[in-house]
Motif scaffolding. Structure first.
Motif: not given
Length: 131
Positions: A56-75
């Motif tokens: 919807r808004r490709p110009e937005l940038t952002g940060l994912m704040l998470t409790s998941f440290a798995e490689d797959e989730t990061l990817s």
């Protein structure tokens, strides 16, 4: 989190959401800049929210704040459009510093995850050079 971010005079919180649906409703009219989502958003998945936000808004940038440290989730988060990925254990001042870092084009990634991402990139690169 709102109080933490608003304690920095250079940051402004333009919306909050308690669910994936609320996040998409808040993001649509929000000014371009930073937005953040949790990985395990209630009633929806934070990665799916990022995919929808970026469509919807490709110009937005952002940060994912998470409790998941798995490689797959990061990817998945990076592929979905998150420009940064930090764990909820992050110190408050580091989280606040991550917001303008993302806005200026940097990609903050939690330190432990950074090592794994770099190792994976090296592995993929080495495999691609094999005959």
């Amino acid at each position: 989190m709102r109080r933490l971010l608003e304690a920095d005079d250079d940051l402004a919180v333009v919306g909050e959401a308690a669910s994936a649906a609320d996040a998409l409703a808040v993001i649509s009219p929000a000014p371009a800049g930073y937005s953040g989502t949790r990985r395990a958003a209630p009633a929806g998945d934070g990665i799916d929210v990022w995919r929808e936000i970026r469509s919807r808004r490709p110009e937005l940038t952002g940060l994912m704040l998470t409790s998941f440290a798995e490689d797959e989730t990061l990817s998945q988060a990076i592929l979905a459009g998150a420009a940064g990925y930090v764990l909820k254990q992050i110190r408050g001042n580091e989280l606040v510093a991550s917001v303008p870092a993302v806005a200026s084009g940097h990609c903050p990634i939690d330190g432990a995850n950074t090592s794994r991402v770099l190792d994976e990139l090296r592995r993929v690169h080495a495999e691609s050079e094999m005959p």
